[in-house]
Design a protein around this motif. Structure first.
Motif, PDB file in Angstrom:
ATOM      1  N   ALA A  49       0.844  -1.200  -0.097  1.00 56.84           N
ATOM      2  CA  ALA A  49      -0.025  -0.134   0.120  1.00 56.84           C
ATOM      3  C   ALA A  49       0.850   1.143   0.078  1.00 56.84           C
ATOM      4  O   ALA A  49       2.037   1.242   0.661  1.00 56.84           O
ATOM      5  N   VAL A  50       0.286   2.323  -0.733  1.00 62.80           N
ATOM      6  CA  VAL A  50       1.163   3.529  -0.532  1.00 62.80           C
ATOM      7  C   VAL A  50       0.047   4.784  -0.189  1.00 62.80           C
ATOM      8  O   VAL A  50      -1.063   4.591  -0.627  1.00 62.80           O
ATOM      9  N   ILE A  51       0.507   5.760   0.363  1.00 64.11           N
ATOM     10  CA  ILE A  51      -0.329   6.980   0.584  1.00 64.11           C
ATOM     11  C   ILE A  51       0.664   8.243   0.343  1.00 64.11           C
ATOM     12  O   ILE A  51       1.731   8.325   0.554  1.00 64.11           O
ATOM     13  N   THR A  52      -0.185   9.024  -0.395  1.00 65.23           N
ATOM     14  CA  THR A  52       0.466  10.333  -0.782  1.00 65.23           C
ATOM     15  C   THR A  52       0.591  11.211   0.323  1.00 65.23           C
ATOM     16  O   THR A  52      -0.151  10.981   1.421  1.00 65.23           O
ATOM     17  N   SER A  53       1.293  12.368   0.264  1.00 63.67           N
ATOM     18  CA  SER A  53       1.242  13.324   1.171  1.00 63.67           C
ATOM     19  C   SER A  53      -0.105  14.086   1.358  1.00 63.67           C
ATOM     20  O   SER A  53      -0.440  14.517   2.506  1.00 63.67           O
ATOM     21  N   GLY A  54      -0.838  13.785   0.382  1.00 65.71           N
ATOM     22  CA  GLY A  54      -2.261  14.512   0.418  1.00 65.71           C
ATOM     23  C   GLY A  54      -3.284  13.390   0.778  1.00 65.71           C
ATOM     24  O   GLY A  54      -4.608  13.798   1.171  1.00 65.71           O
ATOM     25  N   GLY A  55      -3.101  12.154   1.304  1.00 62.93           N
ATOM     26  CA  GLY A  55      -3.575  11.426   1.797  1.00 62.93           C
ATOM     27  C   GLY A  55      -4.237  10.042   0.889  1.00 62.93           C
ATOM     28  O   GLY A  55      -5.245   9.419   1.424  1.00 62.93           O
ATOM     29  N   SER A  56      -4.058  10.345  -0.427  1.00 61.43           N
ATOM     30  CA  SER A  56      -4.630   9.352  -1.156  1.00 61.43           C
ATOM     31  C   SER A  56      -3.784   8.009  -1.403  1.00 61.43           C
ATOM     32  O   SER A  56      -2.629   7.905  -0.814  1.00 61.43           O
TER      33      SER A  56
END
Length: 120
Positions: A49-56
């Protein structure tokens, strides 16, 4: 630099749940995306899993609907909530952080890994 400290692994029966935590310290302002990877014995490390700095978020097909990744920016911590665990989820789970430094440029940091074992 950034340091990552994982916790929360362990032994669980199939169908059970675990929550992994990854706390970042150091130059945390440089961190962009963060992710969880896993590596089972004899297999290559794979993205979970990955999460961007924006929360996506994005998830591997094998964990969609079962795992949820979220972050608490105030604590510089990301979590991986794992539900309905299966024996094939058994692996060492690694936290990853992509940092962008003004001089060094893009750099990937890794935690030490935490073992997750799911018994059938």
């Amino acid at each position: 630099q950034v340091q990552l400290a994982e916790s929360g692994g362990g032994l669980v029966q199939a169908g059970g749940s675990l929550r992994l935590s990854c706390a970042a310290s150091g130059r945390t302002r440089a961190i962009g995306d963060m992710g969880w990877y896993r590596q089972a014995p004899g297999k290559q490390r794979e993205l979970v899993a990955v999460i961007t700095s924006g929360g996506s978020t994005n998830y591997a097909d094998s964990v969609k609907g079962r795992f949820t990744m979220f972050r608490e920016n105030a604590k510089n911590t990301v979590y991986l909530q794992m539900n309905n665990l299966k024996p094939e989820d058994t692996a060492v789970y690694y936290c990853n952080a992509v940092a962008y430094y003004s001089i060094e440029g893009r750099y990937e940091h890794w935690g030490q890994g935490t073992q997750v074992t799911v018994s059938s």
